[in-house]
Design an enzyme around this catalytic site. Structure first.
Site, PDB file in Angstrom:
ATOM      1  N   HIS A  72      25.751 -18.504 -20.355  1.00 30.18           N
ATOM      2  CA  HIS A  72      26.367 -19.831 -20.339  1.00 30.18           C
ATOM      3  C   HIS A  72      25.444 -20.836 -21.037  1.00 30.18           C
ATOM      4  O   HIS A  72      24.314 -21.042 -20.611  1.00 30.18           O
ATOM      5  CB  HIS A  72      26.630 -20.290 -18.906  1.00 30.18           C
ATOM      6  CG  HIS A  72      27.842 -19.653 -18.295  1.00 30.18           C
ATOM      7  ND1 HIS A  72      28.547 -20.222 -17.270  1.00 30.18           N
ATOM      8  CD2 HIS A  72      28.483 -18.499 -18.592  1.00 30.18           C
ATOM      9  CE1 HIS A  72      29.579 -19.442 -16.953  1.00 30.18           C
ATOM     10  NE2 HIS A  72      29.533 -18.383 -17.741  1.00 30.18           N
ATOM     11  N   TYR A 201      30.418 -28.699 -11.756  1.00 26.93           N
ATOM     12  CA  TYR A 201      29.844 -29.355 -10.577  1.00 26.93           C
ATOM     13  C   TYR A 201      30.621 -30.648 -10.359  1.00 26.93           C
ATOM     14  O   TYR A 201      30.706 -31.471 -11.273  1.00 26.93           O
ATOM     15  CB  TYR A 201      28.357 -29.679 -10.797  1.00 26.93           C
ATOM     16  CG  TYR A 201      27.469 -28.458 -10.764  1.00 26.93           C
ATOM     17  CD1 TYR A 201      27.300 -27.647 -11.877  1.00 26.93           C
ATOM     18  CD2 TYR A 201      26.785 -28.100  -9.599  1.00 26.93           C
ATOM     19  CE1 TYR A 201      26.481 -26.531 -11.840  1.00 26.93           C
ATOM     20  CE2 TYR A 201      25.960 -26.990  -9.552  1.00 26.93           C
ATOM     21  CZ  TYR A 201      25.816 -26.199 -10.669  1.00 26.93           C
ATOM     22  OH  TYR A 201      25.009 -25.086 -10.630  1.00 26.93           O
ATOM     23  N   PRO A 293      21.361 -25.147  -2.587  1.00 25.49           N
ATOM     24  CA  PRO A 293      21.805 -24.329  -3.725  1.00 25.49           C
ATOM     25  C   PRO A 293      22.292 -25.121  -4.950  1.00 25.49           C
ATOM     26  O   PRO A 293      22.558 -24.530  -5.989  1.00 25.49           O
ATOM     27  CB  PRO A 293      22.947 -23.486  -3.144  1.00 25.49           C
ATOM     28  CG  PRO A 293      23.390 -24.195  -1.919  1.00 25.49           C
ATOM     29  CD  PRO A 293      22.219 -24.959  -1.408  1.00 25.49           C
ATOM     30  N   LYS A 297      18.415 -22.674  -7.825  1.00 21.74           N
ATOM     31  CA  LYS A 297      16.996 -22.360  -8.040  1.00 21.74           C
ATOM     32  C   LYS A 297      16.425 -21.286  -7.101  1.00 21.74           C
ATOM     33  O   LYS A 297      15.367 -20.718  -7.386  1.00 21.74           O
ATOM     34  CB  LYS A 297      16.144 -23.631  -7.853  1.00 21.74           C
ATOM     35  CG  LYS A 297      16.346 -24.669  -8.940  1.00 21.74           C
ATOM     36  CD  LYS A 297      15.533 -24.334 -10.171  1.00 21.74           C
ATOM     37  CE  LYS A 297      15.959 -25.091 -11.393  1.00 21.74           C
ATOM     38  NZ  LYS A 297      16.902 -24.365 -12.259  1.00 21.74           N
ATOM     39  N   TYR A 385      17.572 -27.513 -15.206  1.00 16.74           N
ATOM     40  CA  TYR A 385      18.582 -26.522 -14.836  1.00 16.74           C
ATOM     41  C   TYR A 385      18.271 -25.148 -15.448  1.00 16.74           C
ATOM     42  O   TYR A 385      18.389 -24.127 -14.765  1.00 16.74           O
ATOM     43  CB  TYR A 385      19.980 -26.998 -15.261  1.00 16.74           C
ATOM     44  CG  TYR A 385      21.093 -26.188 -14.649  1.00 16.74           C
ATOM     45  CD1 TYR A 385      21.559 -26.456 -13.370  1.00 16.74           C
ATOM     46  CD2 TYR A 385      21.668 -25.116 -15.349  1.00 16.74           C
ATOM     47  CE1 TYR A 385      22.569 -25.706 -12.791  1.00 16.74           C
ATOM     48  CE2 TYR A 385      22.679 -24.362 -14.778  1.00 16.74           C
ATOM     49  CZ  TYR A 385      23.124 -24.658 -13.501  1.00 16.74           C
ATOM     50  OH  TYR A 385      24.114 -23.897 -12.926  1.00 16.74           O
TER      51      TYR A 385
HETATM   52  P1  RFL Z   1      16.399 -12.713   1.086  1.00 13.12           P
HETATM   53  O1  RFL Z   1      17.433 -12.464   0.068  1.00 13.12           O
HETATM   54  O2  RFL Z   1      16.761 -13.495   2.294  1.00 13.12           O
HETATM   55  O3  RFL Z   1      15.808 -11.302   1.507  1.00 13.12           O
HETATM   56  C1  RFL Z   1      14.907 -11.148   2.591  1.00 13.12           C
HETATM   57  C2  RFL Z   1      15.042  -9.728   3.153  1.00 13.12           C
HETATM   58  O4  RFL Z   1      14.105  -9.558   4.225  1.00 13.12           O
HETATM   59  C3  RFL Z   1      14.755  -8.870   5.277  1.00 13.12           C
HETATM   60  N1  RFL Z   1      14.060  -9.186   6.544  1.00 13.12           N
HETATM   61  C4  RFL Z   1      13.257  -8.320   7.189  1.00 13.12           C
HETATM   62  N2  RFL Z   1      12.888  -7.068   6.913  1.00 13.12           N
HETATM   63  C5  RFL Z   1      12.059  -6.460   7.786  1.00 13.12           C
HETATM   64  N3  RFL Z   1      11.603  -7.045   8.932  1.00 13.12           N
HETATM   65  C6  RFL Z   1      11.956  -8.306   9.237  1.00 13.12           C
HETATM   66  N4  RFL Z   1      11.489  -8.880  10.361  1.00 13.12           N
HETATM   67  C7  RFL Z   1      12.808  -9.004   8.349  1.00 13.12           C
HETATM   68  N5  RFL Z   1      13.353 -10.237   8.338  1.00 13.12           N
HETATM   69  C8  RFL Z   1      14.093 -10.334   7.242  1.00 13.12           C
HETATM   70  C9  RFL Z   1      16.178  -9.387   5.240  1.00 13.12           C
HETATM   71  O5  RFL Z   1      17.080  -8.491   5.877  1.00 13.12           O
HETATM   72  C10 RFL Z   1      16.417  -9.493   3.741  1.00 13.12           C
HETATM   73  O6  RFL Z   1      16.978  -8.308   3.196  1.00 13.12           O
HETATM   74  O7  RFL Z   1      15.140 -13.461   0.460  1.00 13.12           O
HETATM   75  P2  RFL Z   1      14.485 -13.306  -1.025  1.00 13.12           P
HETATM   76  O8  RFL Z   1      14.330 -11.869  -1.414  1.00 13.12           O
HETATM   77  O9  RFL Z   1      13.298 -14.179  -1.010  1.00 13.12           O
HETATM   78  O10 RFL Z   1      15.591 -13.892  -2.018  1.00 13.12           O
HETATM   79  C11 RFL Z   1      15.931 -15.252  -1.998  1.00 13.12           C
HETATM   80  C12 RFL Z   1      17.387 -15.437  -2.428  1.00 13.12           C
HETATM   81  O11 RFL Z   1      18.197 -14.570  -1.661  1.00 13.12           O
HETATM   82  C13 RFL Z   1      17.849 -16.888  -2.237  1.00 13.12           C
HETATM   83  O12 RFL Z   1      16.844 -17.794  -2.633  1.00 13.12           O
HETATM   84  C14 RFL Z   1      19.116 -17.212  -3.071  1.00 13.12           C
HETATM   85  O13 RFL Z   1      20.209 -16.458  -2.632  1.00 13.12           O
HETATM   86  C15 RFL Z   1      19.457 -18.704  -2.987  1.00 13.12           C
HETATM   87  N6  RFL Z   1      20.717 -19.067  -3.673  1.00 13.12           N
HETATM   88  C16 RFL Z   1      20.761 -19.226  -5.049  1.00 13.12           C
HETATM   89  N7  RFL Z   1      19.653 -19.019  -5.802  1.00 13.12           N
HETATM   90  C17 RFL Z   1      19.711 -19.116  -7.169  1.00 13.12           C
HETATM   91  O14 RFL Z   1      18.679 -18.949  -7.833  1.00 13.12           O
HETATM   92  N8  RFL Z   1      20.886 -19.405  -7.848  1.00 13.12           N
HETATM   93  C18 RFL Z   1      22.043 -19.614  -7.159  1.00 13.12           C
HETATM   94  O15 RFL Z   1      23.084 -19.802  -7.804  1.00 13.12           O
HETATM   95  C19 RFL Z   1      22.012 -19.560  -5.708  1.00 13.12           C
HETATM   96  N9  RFL Z   1      23.126 -19.763  -4.986  1.00 13.12           N
HETATM   97  C20 RFL Z   1      21.888 -19.256  -2.926  1.00 13.12           C
HETATM   98  C21 RFL Z   1      23.089 -19.612  -3.627  1.00 13.12           C
HETATM   99  C22 RFL Z   1      21.890 -19.094  -1.536  1.00 13.12           C
HETATM  100  C23 RFL Z   1      23.065 -19.295  -0.836  1.00 13.12           C
HETATM  101  N10 RFL Z   1      22.994 -19.092   0.577  1.00 13.12           N
HETATM  102  C24 RFL Z   1      23.959 -18.435   1.338  1.00 13.12           C
HETATM  103  C25 RFL Z   1      21.754 -19.355   1.309  1.00 13.12           C
HETATM  104  C26 RFL Z   1      24.254 -19.822  -2.940  1.00 13.12           C
HETATM  105  C27 RFL Z   1      24.248 -19.694  -1.541  1.00 13.12           C
HETATM  106  C28 RFL Z   1      25.547 -19.984  -0.838  1.00 13.12           C
HETATM  107  C1  PHB Z   2      27.108 -19.320  -7.307  1.00 12.18           C
HETATM  108  O1  PHB Z   2      27.790 -18.857  -8.228  1.00 12.18           O
HETATM  109  O2  PHB Z   2      27.059 -18.773  -6.191  1.00 12.18           O
HETATM  110  C2  PHB Z   2      26.335 -20.568  -7.522  1.00 12.18           C
HETATM  111  C3  PHB Z   2      26.258 -21.089  -8.801  1.00 12.18           C
HETATM  112  C4  PHB Z   2      25.562 -22.267  -9.016  1.00 12.18           C
HETATM  113  C5  PHB Z   2      24.946 -22.910  -7.953  1.00 12.18           C
HETATM  114  C6  PHB Z   2      25.018 -22.372  -6.678  1.00 12.18           C
HETATM  115  C7  PHB Z   2      25.712 -21.194  -6.455  1.00 12.18           C
HETATM  116  O3  PHB Z   2      24.286 -24.074  -8.181  1.00 12.18           O
END
Ligand code: RFL
Ligand code: PHB
Length: 394
Positions: A72, A201, A293, A297, A385
């Protein structure tokens, strides 16, 4: 069992760190509390910065990403009923982002992990970290009713916001900074074509909305909702109707709706832990920090944390130098705070804060109006971004 680096958590940060260390010949074991399928079932991030895709290239886990990921070169911002395009490529000298779901990236890393032959223990219960303030840390865990001990040189806490590693750091040595926002995001995933070929957005009087996607046939949409809302109370129809009301007439008309594959509410929070190192234990990814989110990032910060951490550990093993591990926390935190600032700011101008009164809504509109009419303003959004370079600020 003994290893060089014990990695707690098989999310994107743990798996990517495992792969970076494996490539450098450093032995590591990953302990994950859940099953692999459970980890893959969490629908989260969708937007990868170039530093993240570069890292996937570096570890050689990139074939499907380049085939299926969507490049994109811009996104739309909709406010006051008008859409404005942020031309990422034009404003940043050719940089873009890639739309490739966290689920897919995690699946690719899990497959590469299985091929690497390194040990991963899923369903590791009651993981506990010990003696990380000494030269001989240990991790204990339970599996199939038995207690196991993993001896190691270092512990990498990649266990997310609710993990055990940050919680095990001595309270006197840790400082936490937190802001919880007074709303959440209700997300819906559906097998319908995206309403637009790029992300939109949306700032509307009814609240923020985001039109995102996973492919040409799979869409991901979000709505700002009060924290008191329950996902069960949101039927698919109610979601689509509310989304339509927040869009401009052209998008509302074009929107294709369908049954939800997944629907969930995520709270929004800004959170940073300082420091990220406690003796021989390091925190990386969501274990150390959370961004709202809006700026996309979270996953990208997790990827750059583990890049810095793997560099530091490789320097330790190959050159017997502790300079990298000594500098890890400070180096990471500089990048983290920049992304925290952008995510907080972008969240602040795009969401409704009803308790702040109508003056704040007017000021938000004035800020957006200024930004969109100023090339410098647009460039500020664009360069943050797409992600600041790894060596930004020296
Ligand atoms: P995770 O993915 O939470 O993984 C951590 C893992 O550790 C395990 N765990 C344990 N294992 C053993 N013993 C324990 N005591 C444990 N406790 C926990 C868990 O089961 C899990 O498997 O963290 P990690 O690897 O640091 O990754 C981070 C990302 O997942 C997170 O920052 C992103 O998903 C955030 N995020 C977004 N980030 C982006 O860069 N671009 C995006 O577009 C974006 N959109 C989002 C998002 C996060 C969202 N939510 C739901 C929080 C959109 C949403 C809606
Ligand atoms: C997503 O596709 O889940 C998404 C994309 C952009 C954002 C947050 C989440 O800023």
């Amino acid at each position: 069992m003994r290893t060089q680096v014990a990695i707690i958590g098989a999310g994107p940060s743990g798996l990517l760190l495992g792969q970076l260390l494996h490539k450098a010949g450093i032995d590591n074991v990953i302990l994950e509390r859940q099953t692999g399928d459970y980890v893959l079932g969490r629908i989260r991030a969708g937007v990868l910065e170039q530093v993240t895709t570069d890292l996937m290239d570096e570890v050689g886990v990139n074939e499907r990403m380049h085939k299926e990921g969507l490049v994109h070169g811009g996104f739309d911002m909709l406010f006051n009923g008008q859409r404005h395009r942020i031309d990422l490529q034009g404003l940043t000298g050719g940089k873009s982002v890639m739309v490739y779901g966290q689920t897919e990236l995690t699946r690719d890393l899990m497959e590469a992990r299985a091929k690497s032959g390194r040990t991963t223990v899923y369903e590791a219960a009651n993981v506990q970290v010990h003696d990380f303030d000494t030269q001989r840390p240990r991790v204990t865990y339970e599996k199939d009713g038995q207690t196991h001990t993993l001896e190691c040189d270092f512990i990498a806490g990649c266990d997310g916001f609710h993990g055990v590693c940050r919680a095990s750091a001595p309270r006197s040595a840790i400082r936490e900074f937190e802001k919880v926002y007074p709303f959440g995001w209700l997300g819906l995933l559906s097998d319908t074509p995206p309403v637009h070929h790029e992300l939109i957005y949306v700032r509307s009087e009814r609240g923020f909305a985001l039109c995102s996607q996973r492919s040409h046939t799979r869409s991901r949409y979000y709505l700002q909702v009060p924290l008191t809302d329950k996902v069960e109370a949101w039927s698919d129809d109610a979601f689509w109707n509310e989304l339509r009301l927040r869009l401009d007439p052209e998008a509302a008309e074009k929107l294709v709706t369908g049954p939800s594959l997944e629907k969930s509410i995520a709270p929004l929070r800004s959170f940073v832990t300082e420091p990220l190192r406690f003796g021989r234990m390091f925190l990386a990814g969501d274990a150390g920090h959370i961004v709202p989110p809006t700026g996309a990032k979270g996953l990208n910060l997790a990827a750059t944390d583990v890049k810095y951490l793997s560099n530091a550990l490789i320097e330790y093993y190959q050159e017997r130098s502790e300079a990298g591990i000594d500098g890890y926390s400070e180096r990471c935190l500089a990048r983290i705070w920049r992304a925290e600032r952008f995510s907080w700011w972008f969240t602040g101008i795009m969401h409704n804060f009803p308790e702040d009164g109508p003056i704040v809504a007017k000021l938000q509109q004035a800020e957006l109006d200024y930004l969109i009419n100023s090339e410098a303003g647009q460039r500020t959004i664009a360069e943050n971004y797409v992600g600041l370079p790894l060596d930004f600020g020296g």
